[in-house]
Write a protein that holds these residues in place. Structure first.
Motif, PDB file in Angstrom:
ATOM      1  N   ASP A 290       0.810  -1.217   0.000  1.00 21.31           N
ATOM      2  CA  ASP A 290       0.000   0.000   0.000  1.00 21.31           C
ATOM      3  C   ASP A 290       0.849   1.276   0.000  1.00 21.31           C
ATOM      4  O   ASP A 290       0.602   2.207   0.782  1.00 21.31           O
ATOM      5  CB  ASP A 290      -0.979   0.022   1.175  1.00 21.31           C
ATOM      6  CG  ASP A 290      -2.094  -0.989   1.024  1.00 21.31           C
ATOM      7  OD1 ASP A 290      -2.189  -1.614  -0.049  1.00 21.31           O
ATOM      8  OD2 ASP A 290      -2.867  -1.171   1.986  1.00 21.31           O
ATOM      9  N   ALA A 291       1.851   1.318  -0.878  1.00 21.50           N
ATOM     10  CA  ALA A 291       2.603   2.552  -1.080  1.00 21.50           C
ATOM     11  C   ALA A 291       1.877   3.429  -2.103  1.00 21.50           C
ATOM     12  O   ALA A 291       0.882   3.026  -2.700  1.00 21.50           O
ATOM     13  CB  ALA A 291       4.011   2.236  -1.571  1.00 21.50           C
ATOM     14  N   GLU A 292       2.399   4.628  -2.300  1.00 23.49           N
ATOM     15  CA  GLU A 292       1.812   5.511  -3.298  1.00 23.49           C
ATOM     16  C   GLU A 292       2.077   4.982  -4.709  1.00 23.49           C
ATOM     17  O   GLU A 292       1.200   4.989  -5.573  1.00 23.49           O
ATOM     18  CB  GLU A 292       2.397   6.923  -3.138  1.00 23.49           C
ATOM     19  CG  GLU A 292       2.084   7.556  -1.778  1.00 23.49           C
ATOM     20  CD  GLU A 292       3.210   8.457  -1.295  1.00 23.49           C
ATOM     21  OE1 GLU A 292       3.753   9.234  -2.113  1.00 23.49           O
ATOM     22  OE2 GLU A 292       3.560   8.375  -0.094  1.00 23.49           O
TER      23      GLU A 292
ATOM     24  N   GLU B  32       1.104   2.560 -10.428  1.00 27.92           N
ATOM     25  CA  GLU B  32       0.278   3.486  -9.645  1.00 27.92           C
ATOM     26  C   GLU B  32      -0.454   2.699  -8.555  1.00 27.92           C
ATOM     27  O   GLU B  32      -1.656   2.428  -8.639  1.00 27.92           O
ATOM     28  CB  GLU B  32      -0.702   4.208 -10.571  1.00 27.92           C
ATOM     29  CG  GLU B  32      -0.033   5.065 -11.636  1.00 27.92           C
ATOM     30  CD  GLU B  32       0.655   6.289 -11.037  1.00 27.92           C
ATOM     31  OE1 GLU B  32       0.298   6.697  -9.911  1.00 27.92           O
ATOM     32  OE2 GLU B  32       1.550   6.839 -11.711  1.00 27.92           O
ATOM     33  N   SER B  33       0.265   2.364  -7.518  1.00 28.54           N
ATOM     34  CA  SER B  33      -0.253   1.456  -6.491  1.00 28.54           C
ATOM     35  C   SER B  33      -1.481   2.006  -5.782  1.00 28.54           C
ATOM     36  O   SER B  33      -2.436   1.274  -5.519  1.00 28.54           O
ATOM     37  CB  SER B  33       0.843   1.154  -5.463  1.00 28.54           C
ATOM     38  OG  SER B  33       1.992   0.634  -6.088  1.00 28.54           O
ATOM     39  N   GLU B  34      -1.452   3.287  -5.449  1.00 27.70           N
ATOM     40  CA  GLU B  34      -2.576   3.856  -4.705  1.00 27.70           C
ATOM     41  C   GLU B  34      -3.865   3.745  -5.503  1.00 27.70           C
ATOM     42  O   GLU B  34      -4.934   3.467  -4.948  1.00 27.70           O
ATOM     43  CB  GLU B  34      -2.289   5.308  -4.346  1.00 27.70           C
ATOM     44  CG  GLU B  34      -3.371   5.936  -3.474  1.00 27.70           C
ATOM     45  CD  GLU B  34      -3.004   7.322  -2.974  1.00 27.70           C
ATOM     46  OE1 GLU B  34      -3.843   7.934  -2.277  1.00 27.70           O
ATOM     47  OE2 GLU B  34      -1.889   7.797  -3.266  1.00 27.70           O
ATOM     48  N   LYS B  35      -3.796   3.935  -6.806  1.00 35.82           N
ATOM     49  CA  LYS B  35      -4.986   3.874  -7.644  1.00 35.82           C
ATOM     50  C   LYS B  35      -5.448   2.441  -7.889  1.00 35.82           C
ATOM     51  O   LYS B  35      -6.648   2.176  -8.022  1.00 35.82           O
ATOM     52  CB  LYS B  35      -4.718   4.561  -8.984  1.00 35.82           C
ATOM     53  CG  LYS B  35      -4.443   6.045  -8.895  1.00 35.82           C
ATOM     54  CD  LYS B  35      -4.162   6.625 -10.274  1.00 35.82           C
ATOM     55  CE  LYS B  35      -3.860   8.109 -10.206  1.00 35.82           C
ATOM     56  NZ  LYS B  35      -3.531   8.661 -11.542  1.00 35.82           N
ATOM     57  N   LEU B  36      -4.504   1.508  -7.981  1.00 35.77           N
ATOM     58  CA  LEU B  36      -4.820   0.180  -8.493  1.00 35.77           C
ATOM     59  C   LEU B  36      -4.762  -0.947  -7.470  1.00 35.77           C
ATOM     60  O   LEU B  36      -5.313  -2.020  -7.720  1.00 35.77           O
ATOM     61  CB  LEU B  36      -3.868  -0.154  -9.655  1.00 35.77           C
ATOM     62  CG  LEU B  36      -3.901   0.811 -10.836  1.00 35.77           C
ATOM     63  CD1 LEU B  36      -2.798   0.470 -11.830  1.00 35.77           C
ATOM     64  CD2 LEU B  36      -5.263   0.777 -11.522  1.00 35.77           C
TER      65      LEU B  36
ATOM     66  N   ASP C 197       5.374   8.185   1.525  1.00 32.12           N
ATOM     67  CA  ASP C 197       5.465   9.562   2.016  1.00 32.12           C
ATOM     68  C   ASP C 197       6.445  10.382   1.184  1.00 32.12           C
ATOM     69  O   ASP C 197       7.228  11.193   1.710  1.00 32.12           O
ATOM     70  CB  ASP C 197       5.875   9.577   3.488  1.00 32.12           C
ATOM     71  CG  ASP C 197       4.848   8.909   4.388  1.00 32.12           C
ATOM     72  OD1 ASP C 197       3.651   8.980   4.069  1.00 32.12           O
ATOM     73  OD2 ASP C 197       5.250   8.295   5.395  1.00 32.12           O
ATOM     74  N   GLY C 198       6.413  10.141  -0.144  1.00 34.26           N
ATOM     75  CA  GLY C 198       7.218  10.934  -1.055  1.00 34.26           C
ATOM     76  C   GLY C 198       8.657  10.491  -1.215  1.00 34.26           C
ATOM     77  O   GLY C 198       9.420  11.126  -1.957  1.00 34.26           O
TER      78      GLY C 198
ATOM     79  N   ARG D 219       7.241  -0.636   7.584  1.00 32.95           N
ATOM     80  CA  ARG D 219       5.948  -0.554   6.896  1.00 32.95           C
ATOM     81  C   ARG D 219       5.438  -1.943   6.525  1.00 32.95           C
ATOM     82  O   ARG D 219       4.256  -2.254   6.710  1.00 32.95           O
ATOM     83  CB  ARG D 219       6.096   0.301   5.629  1.00 32.95           C
ATOM     84  CG  ARG D 219       4.880   0.303   4.699  1.00 32.95           C
ATOM     85  CD  ARG D 219       3.594   0.788   5.381  1.00 32.95           C
ATOM     86  NE  ARG D 219       2.540   0.987   4.421  1.00 32.95           N
ATOM     87  CZ  ARG D 219       1.936   2.154   4.223  1.00 32.95           C
ATOM     88  NH1 ARG D 219       2.289   3.219   4.922  1.00 32.95           N
ATOM     89  NH2 ARG D 219       0.974   2.256   3.328  1.00 32.95           N
ATOM     90  N   TYR D 220       6.331  -2.799   6.006  1.00 28.30           N
ATOM     91  CA  TYR D 220       5.904  -4.133   5.597  1.00 28.30           C
ATOM     92  C   TYR D 220       5.449  -4.947   6.796  1.00 28.30           C
ATOM     93  O   TYR D 220       4.439  -5.661   6.727  1.00 28.30           O
ATOM     94  CB  TYR D 220       7.036  -4.834   4.863  1.00 28.30           C
ATOM     95  CG  TYR D 220       6.644  -6.160   4.250  1.00 28.30           C
ATOM     96  CD1 TYR D 220       5.466  -6.295   3.520  1.00 28.30           C
ATOM     97  CD2 TYR D 220       7.455  -7.288   4.390  1.00 28.30           C
ATOM     98  CE1 TYR D 220       5.105  -7.510   2.949  1.00 28.30           C
ATOM     99  CE2 TYR D 220       7.101  -8.500   3.816  1.00 28.30           C
ATOM    100  CZ  TYR D 220       5.931  -8.614   3.109  1.00 28.30           C
ATOM    101  OH  TYR D 220       5.567  -9.810   2.553  1.00 28.30           O
ATOM    102  N   ALA D 221       6.171  -4.824   7.911  1.00 27.86           N
ATOM    103  CA  ALA D 221       5.746  -5.529   9.130  1.00 27.86           C
ATOM    104  C   ALA D 221       4.356  -5.071   9.554  1.00 27.86           C
ATOM    105  O   ALA D 221       3.505  -5.883   9.951  1.00 27.86           O
ATOM    106  CB  ALA D 221       6.761  -5.289  10.254  1.00 27.86           C
TER     107      ALA D 221
END
Length: 278
Positions: A101-103, A114-118, A152-153, A166-168
């Motif tokens: 669930d990254a951007e 485009e992970s956030e969209k898809l 976060d950019g 994050r993965y954990a």
């Protein structure tokens, strides 16, 4: 009508991207021929010792939610088309996606997903499956998560502290979604074999991903390993064709009809072994 067109367009984009992605990043076996008897016993995707698939706690067929990328989609297809026992597969797969669930995600060839969209809808879809079908098993194949992730950019890779934290957290979210059911499901986390040193699936990067998964498995007894890498390359030899010459993969990444038929009994036997403690 506008909403319907948007849904169809989004589905087409996901499907198109799944086949545009770099082939070798998910499943690119070395050329070889499966030895006589290698498929389904002691060799490629072995099913010995054979363990019977148990029923669900209510006595009915097991329900299995398959989560992750396009190879996870192949696993869903295998269970749907070639069951060796009565079961109900549930599709929670998205080509090119994982559970991070990254951007955005960046493949080793520079392709940007485009992970956030898809990809972010997997949690909602899994919770819907919990409410409607109550899965007894989750199978997860998420090789895409070993790519660099925009969080976060900032781009982060699997050997960085930020990525691992994050993965954990995402794995704990997965476990928590399962725990929302009355009976927490068995969760099988698939590994994958290493590629070249510059690949997103290098031994180093996969080792960092695996280390996070191992820590979560130690903390939760219902989270176990699905040994996909070793099953596909017994003894380090990765067959691409059966003895009679039939292709196991369609493009070096996705399973052919023959490959699905080989994959399905192994998947079901691995579930049975984990559920029966064999």
């Amino acid at each position: 009508m506008t909403a319907l067109i948007a849904i169809v367009a989004s589905f087409g984009l996901v499907l198109g991207l799944a086949w545009y992605l770099p082939i070798d990043r998910v499943n690119n076996p070395r050329a070889g021929i499966a030895a006589p008897g290698a498929t389904g016993d002691s060799g490629l995707y072995p099913t010995t010792p054979s363990v019977p698939l148990p029923t669900a706690p209510d006595g009915g067929p097991l329900t299995v939610a398959v989560i992750g990328d396009s190879v996870a989609g192949n696993m869903y297809d295998a269970l749907t088309e070639h069951p060796t026992a009565e079961l109900t597969p549930v599709d929670v797969t998205y080509g090119g996606c994982g559970i991070f669930d990254a951007e955005k995600a960046r493949a080793d060839n520079g392709f940007i997903m485009e992970s956030e969209k898809l990809c972010w809808s997997w949690q909602d879809k899994l919770r819907t499956a919990n409410a409607e079908q109550r899965p007894d098993v989750y199978i997860v194949h998420n090789a895409w998560d070993a790519d660099d992730q925009l969080l976060d950019g900032t781009w982060v890779g699997p050997c960085s502290d930020v990525w691992q934290q994050r993965y954990a957290a995402q794995l704990e979210t997965l476990v928590g979604i399962g725990a929302e059911q009355e009976n927490a499901p068995l969760i099988l986390l698939s590994d994958d074999r290493a590629r070249g040193a510059k690949s997103s699936l290098s031994a180093e990067r996969l080792g960092c991903k695996t280390a996070v998964e191992n820590a979560v498995m130690q903390a939760h007894t219902n989270v176990q390993r699905l040994p996909f890498a070793a099953a596909g390359c017994p003894g380090g030899v990765c067959a691409t064709r059966t003895e009679d010459g039939s292709a196991i993969y369609t493009d070096g990444s996705h399973f052919s009809a023959t490959g699905l038929a080989i994959l399905a009994p192994w998947l079901q036997n691995e579930m049975a072994k984990a559920l029966q403690g064999a």
